[in-house]
Write a protein that holds these residues in place. Sequence first.
Motif, mmCIF file in Angstrom:
data_model
loop_
_atom_site.group_PDB
_atom_site.id
_atom_site.type_symbol
_atom_site.label_atom_id
_atom_site.label_comp_id
_atom_site.label_asym_id
_atom_site.label_seq_id
_atom_site.Cartn_x
_atom_site.Cartn_y
_atom_site.Cartn_z
ATOM 1 N N LYS A 20 0.814 -1.219 0.000
ATOM 2 C CA LYS A 20 0.000 0.000 0.000
ATOM 3 C C LYS A 20 0.849 1.271 0.000
ATOM 4 O O LYS A 20 0.311 2.365 0.042
ATOM 5 C CB LYS A 20 -0.922 0.010 1.218
ATOM 6 C CG LYS A 20 -1.934 -1.118 1.198
ATOM 7 C CD LYS A 20 -2.756 -1.140 2.461
ATOM 8 C CE LYS A 20 -3.707 -2.331 2.441
ATOM 9 N NZ LYS A 20 -4.501 -2.412 3.665
ATOM 10 N N SER A 21 2.163 1.117 -0.067
ATOM 11 C CA SER A 21 3.057 2.267 0.016
ATOM 12 C C SER A 21 3.797 2.476 -1.301
ATOM 13 O O SER A 21 4.107 1.518 -2.008
ATOM 14 C CB SER A 21 4.071 2.050 1.139
ATOM 15 O OG SER A 21 4.974 3.126 1.207
ATOM 16 N N ASP A 22 4.107 3.725 -1.597
ATOM 17 C CA ASP A 22 4.888 4.058 -2.791
ATOM 18 C C ASP A 22 6.392 3.964 -2.538
ATOM 19 O O ASP A 22 7.177 4.026 -3.478
ATOM 20 C CB ASP A 22 4.559 5.479 -3.266
ATOM 21 C CG ASP A 22 3.143 5.594 -3.796
ATOM 22 O OD1 ASP A 22 2.581 4.576 -4.237
ATOM 23 O OD2 ASP A 22 2.596 6.715 -3.762
ATOM 24 N N ARG A 23 6.797 3.837 -1.293
ATOM 25 C CA ARG A 23 8.218 3.769 -0.973
ATOM 26 C C ARG A 23 8.586 2.364 -0.507
ATOM 27 O O ARG A 23 7.745 1.627 0.008
ATOM 28 C CB ARG A 23 8.584 4.793 0.109
ATOM 29 C CG ARG A 23 7.928 4.509 1.436
ATOM 30 C CD ARG A 23 8.279 5.577 2.480
ATOM 31 N NE ARG A 23 7.530 5.342 3.683
ATOM 32 C CZ ARG A 23 7.915 4.529 4.671
ATOM 33 N NH1 ARG A 23 9.056 3.894 4.594
ATOM 34 N NH2 ARG A 23 7.155 4.368 5.734
ATOM 35 N N GLN A 24 9.833 1.993 -0.713
ATOM 36 C CA GLN A 24 10.296 0.704 -0.213
ATOM 37 C C GLN A 24 10.705 0.873 1.246
ATOM 38 O O GLN A 24 11.483 1.767 1.588
ATOM 39 C CB GLN A 24 11.490 0.196 -1.016
ATOM 40 C CG GLN A 24 11.931 -1.189 -0.572
ATOM 41 C CD GLN A 24 13.115 -1.688 -1.359
ATOM 42 O OE1 GLN A 24 14.181 -1.078 -1.344
ATOM 43 N NE2 GLN A 24 12.926 -2.792 -2.051
ATOM 44 N N TYR A 25 10.151 0.027 2.106
ATOM 45 C CA TYR A 25 10.483 0.103 3.526
ATOM 46 C C TYR A 25 11.936 -0.315 3.749
ATOM 47 O O TYR A 25 12.338 -1.410 3.350
ATOM 48 C CB TYR A 25 9.587 -0.811 4.344
ATOM 49 C CG TYR A 25 8.141 -0.413 4.413
ATOM 50 C CD1 TYR A 25 7.692 0.863 4.092
ATOM 51 C CD2 TYR A 25 7.192 -1.330 4.824
ATOM 52 C CE1 TYR A 25 6.369 1.217 4.178
ATOM 53 C CE2 TYR A 25 5.854 -0.993 4.925
ATOM 54 C CZ TYR A 25 5.457 0.275 4.600
ATOM 55 O OH TYR A 25 4.122 0.626 4.687
ATOM 56 N N PRO A 26 12.715 0.525 4.405
ATOM 57 C CA PRO A 26 14.066 0.123 4.764
ATOM 58 C C PRO A 26 14.056 -0.996 5.802
ATOM 59 O O PRO A 26 13.206 -1.037 6.694
ATOM 60 C CB PRO A 26 14.676 1.395 5.372
ATOM 61 C CG PRO A 26 13.853 2.512 4.838
ATOM 62 C CD PRO A 26 12.466 1.935 4.711
ATOM 63 N N VAL A 27 15.008 -1.894 5.671
ATOM 64 C CA VAL A 27 15.247 -2.943 6.667
ATOM 65 C C VAL A 27 16.630 -2.666 7.235
ATOM 66 O O VAL A 27 17.606 -2.530 6.487
ATOM 67 C CB VAL A 27 15.190 -4.354 6.043
ATOM 68 C CG1 VAL A 27 15.541 -5.407 7.084
ATOM 69 C CG2 VAL A 27 13.813 -4.612 5.439
ATOM 70 N N VAL A 28 16.708 -2.543 8.555
ATOM 71 C CA VAL A 28 17.952 -2.186 9.220
ATOM 72 C C VAL A 28 18.370 -3.319 10.152
ATOM 73 O O VAL A 28 17.566 -3.804 10.954
ATOM 74 C CB VAL A 28 17.793 -0.875 10.028
ATOM 75 C CG1 VAL A 28 19.097 -0.515 10.735
ATOM 76 C CG2 VAL A 28 17.327 0.267 9.120
ATOM 77 N N ARG A 29 19.622 -3.737 10.015
ATOM 78 C CA ARG A 29 20.203 -4.720 10.930
ATOM 79 C C ARG A 29 20.882 -3.960 12.062
ATOM 80 O O ARG A 29 21.669 -3.030 11.826
ATOM 81 C CB ARG A 29 21.228 -5.589 10.189
ATOM 82 C CG ARG A 29 21.925 -6.592 11.109
ATOM 83 C CD ARG A 29 22.934 -7.447 10.341
ATOM 84 N NE ARG A 29 22.225 -8.326 9.446
ATOM 85 C CZ ARG A 29 22.547 -8.495 8.154
ATOM 86 N NH1 ARG A 29 23.540 -7.817 7.626
ATOM 87 N NH2 ARG A 29 21.853 -9.322 7.412
ATOM 88 N N LEU A 30 20.585 -4.348 13.287
ATOM 89 C CA LEU A 30 21.199 -3.771 14.481
ATOM 90 C C LEU A 30 22.119 -4.816 15.078
ATOM 91 O O LEU A 30 21.664 -5.853 15.568
ATOM 92 C CB LEU A 30 20.118 -3.363 15.482
ATOM 93 C CG LEU A 30 19.037 -2.407 14.955
ATOM 94 C CD1 LEU A 30 17.909 -2.271 15.955
ATOM 95 C CD2 LEU A 30 19.649 -1.054 14.617
ATOM 96 N N THR A 31 23.417 -4.563 15.008
ATOM 97 C CA THR A 31 24.414 -5.527 15.444
ATOM 98 C C THR A 31 25.040 -5.057 16.753
ATOM 99 O O THR A 31 25.478 -3.900 16.849
ATOM 100 C CB THR A 31 25.511 -5.677 14.368
ATOM 101 O OG1 THR A 31 24.880 -6.062 13.147
ATOM 102 C CG2 THR A 31 26.526 -6.729 14.759
ATOM 103 N N PRO A 32 25.110 -5.937 17.767
ATOM 104 C CA PRO A 32 25.731 -5.541 19.037
ATOM 105 C C PRO A 32 27.178 -5.095 18.817
ATOM 106 O O PRO A 32 27.910 -5.661 18.005
ATOM 107 C CB PRO A 32 25.703 -6.815 19.876
ATOM 108 C CG PRO A 32 24.655 -7.667 19.251
ATOM 109 C CD PRO A 32 24.641 -7.322 17.789
ATOM 110 N N ARG A 33 27.568 -4.053 19.567
ATOM 111 C CA ARG A 33 28.961 -3.578 19.518
ATOM 112 C C ARG A 33 29.788 -4.262 20.573
ATOM 113 O O ARG A 33 29.337 -4.613 21.611
ATOM 114 C CB ARG A 33 29.020 -2.065 19.756
ATOM 115 C CG ARG A 33 28.717 -1.295 18.514
ATOM 116 C CD ARG A 33 29.020 0.163 18.697
ATOM 117 N NE ARG A 33 27.706 0.833 18.740
ATOM 118 C CZ ARG A 33 27.434 1.951 19.357
ATOM 119 N NH1 ARG A 33 28.343 2.553 20.039
ATOM 120 N NH2 ARG A 33 26.260 2.477 19.322
#
Length: 128
Positions: free
Chosen positions: A115-128
């Motif tokens: 339903k969106s015109d934009r591609q949803y970003p997928v973000v990986r959160l990696t422990p530091r």
Amino acid sequence: MNARTSVKIRRGRSKMMGMDLLILNTVGRRSGQPRETPLAWFADGDSWLVVASGGGSQHPDWHGNLMAHPESVSVELPGHDAAPVTPYQLAGADRDEAWQRITAAQPRYGKYQSKSDRQYPVVRLTPR
């Protein structure tokens, strides 16, 4: 609602609407003030995947904050203290593979995306 959800996560509530929850801590890209956002997350080895859906024609504010100050990002899992993470926005085949796993686990994301015109970003959160 976000504040109430964050309190519940800090008290140990781990799920909402069948999805695992965390609190994403960022710094406002314009204000420089601390921000916290409860989000659904998806397992990715020792990391977490989050989707910048948020409805509307623009990425949610937390995504901009995350990208503007990646060195200041941390996550809180239910009942745990904040842990620093490094965000990495997935692209190409990495994003496609992660997106397939996310939509298999929670088909509603595929419906939202359609339903969106934009591609949803997928973000990986990696422990530091």
